[in-house]
Design an enzyme around this catalytic site. Structure first.
Site, mmCIF file in Angstrom:
data_model
loop_
_atom_site.group_PDB
_atom_site.id
_atom_site.type_symbol
_atom_site.label_atom_id
_atom_site.label_comp_id
_atom_site.label_asym_id
_atom_site.label_seq_id
_atom_site.Cartn_x
_atom_site.Cartn_y
_atom_site.Cartn_z
ATOM 1 N N TYR A 151 -33.045 -32.998 19.887
ATOM 2 C CA TYR A 151 -32.493 -31.694 19.485
ATOM 3 C C TYR A 151 -32.707 -30.657 20.598
ATOM 4 C CZ TYR A 151 -31.784 -27.389 16.838
ATOM 5 O OH TYR A 151 -31.337 -26.171 16.420
ATOM 6 N N LYS A 155 -29.902 -28.654 22.817
ATOM 7 C CA LYS A 155 -29.835 -27.190 22.886
ATOM 8 C C LYS A 155 -29.957 -26.696 24.332
ATOM 9 C CE LYS A 155 -28.663 -26.200 18.930
ATOM 10 N NZ LYS A 155 -27.456 -25.401 18.687
#
Ligand code: UDP
Length: 325
Positions: A151, A155
């Site tokens: 994740y 990002k």
């Protein structure tokens, strides 16, 4: 103003929708309802100034038209939540990276340049125990890292994509690193600690604390987050910048558990679980997380309106009367 919110049926997105609907703007939401909920946007369905498409950011046929229509875009569509990330890291990377590319390609191809906010995350600061996280800090990733970090890497990629488009296409893009956001409409099923503790205390416990509970977080009410994003989006000085958005009051998870019991006036038992028991082998915890807000305050003069206590009181009251299932 015409506002497109990708991921607008999610918990944070719905607070942006609410803010802009209250301001009299036209709002278009696209959300595949993977973690978002139709009930989050229900109050505005049927309003002539509101449109909702249940669709995936990767395949939605209306994205080009909606991007060209928008004066402002909040790009929040992403796979989120620790449990989700651990379960399907391939999907996290695919959706978050390819979805952002698709959005930016359309937004840069239109006749005018919409203001764009890209949601990044405090996760990009990685496994640091620095007391204060500043936007200029060097960032570290483990090589061959565990799934949890997929994740953060997605990002970081979104940040780099956003900055590249901002420079090459002169788009007013601001990257926001969101720190633990809490508030009404947030659900605990994908991991988020505050709605979990609130539900657990009202069911009579126990509160599940992962690790020793000494790890800290800094929680920000979603209405403050939405106000900060609105301010940044409209600010020429924020274009091309990366800005922390959150609240800098730091609290340990153990102290949070005590505070939830105190506000609910229900002293319940605490149950400690190891990280492996809670999440399996593909998880590393982050010991400290507190944002420096100097840049946000310098750019916008931003001040918070909600305290952790006031948000917890509202959440507890809502869960008690059953309006937040
Ligand atoms: N956590 C916990 N009990 C729970 C859920 C989470 O102790 O039932 C812990 C979690 O391990 C982490 C912190 O609370 O240390 C914040 O977790 P969350 O998933 O809300 O956010 P993030 O880890 O992304 O900051």
């Amino acid at each position: 103003m015409h506002v497109l919110v990708t991921g607008g049926a999610g918990f944070i997105g719905s607070h942006l929708v609410e803010r802009h609907m209250q301001q009299g703007d036209s709002v278009h939401v696209v959300d595949n309802l993977s973690t978002g909920q139709r009930t989050n946007i229900q109050p505005w369905v049927g309003s002539p100034k509101f449109q909702f498409d249940e669709a995936d950011i990767l395949t939605w046929g209306g994205l080009e038209k909606a991007s060209a229509w928008a004066d402002r875009i909040y790009h929040l569509a992403a796979v989120v939540g620790v449990f989700r990330v651990l379960e399907d890291p391939v999907r996290v990377l695919a959706t978050n990276i390819a979805g952002t590319e698709r959005l930016l390609r359309f937004a840069s191809a239109g006749h005018w340049k919409p203001q764009i906010i890209i949601a990044s995350s405090s996760e990009v600061y990685g496994p640091t125990s620095a007391p204060l996280l500043e936007e200029e800090a060097m960032l570290y990733v483990h090589s061959g890292g565990k799934s949890r970090w997929s994740y953060a890497i997605s990002k970081l990629s979104n940040e780099t994509q956003g900055l590249a488009y901002a420079r090459q296409h002169e788009l007013p893009i601001c990257i926001v690193r969101l720190f633990n956001t809490i508030g009404l409409r947030q659900r605990g099923q994908y991991g988020m600690v505050v709605p979990r503790f609130v539900q657990q205390v009202l069911r009579g416990g126990p509160l599940t604390i992962y690790g020793d509970g000494q790890q800290t977080r800094s929680f920000c009410d979603a209405r403050d987050t939405a106000a900060a994003l609105d301010a940044l989006a409209g600010l020429p000085g924020a274009a091309g910048e990366i800005v922390n958005v959150g609240n800098d009051r730091e609290i340990s998870i153990r102290a949070l558990a005590d505070l939830v019991c105190e506000r609910a006036q229900r002293p319940v038992e605490k149950k400690f679980l190891s990280y492996v028991e809670a999440y399996g082998e593909q998880y590393d915890d982050i010991q400290r997380r507190r944002p420096s807000l100097a840049k946000l305050q310098r750019l916008t003069g931003f001040r918070h309106r909600w305290t952790l206590e006031s948000t917890l009181d509202e959440l507890i009251a809502q869960h008690r009367d059953g309006s937040e299932a």
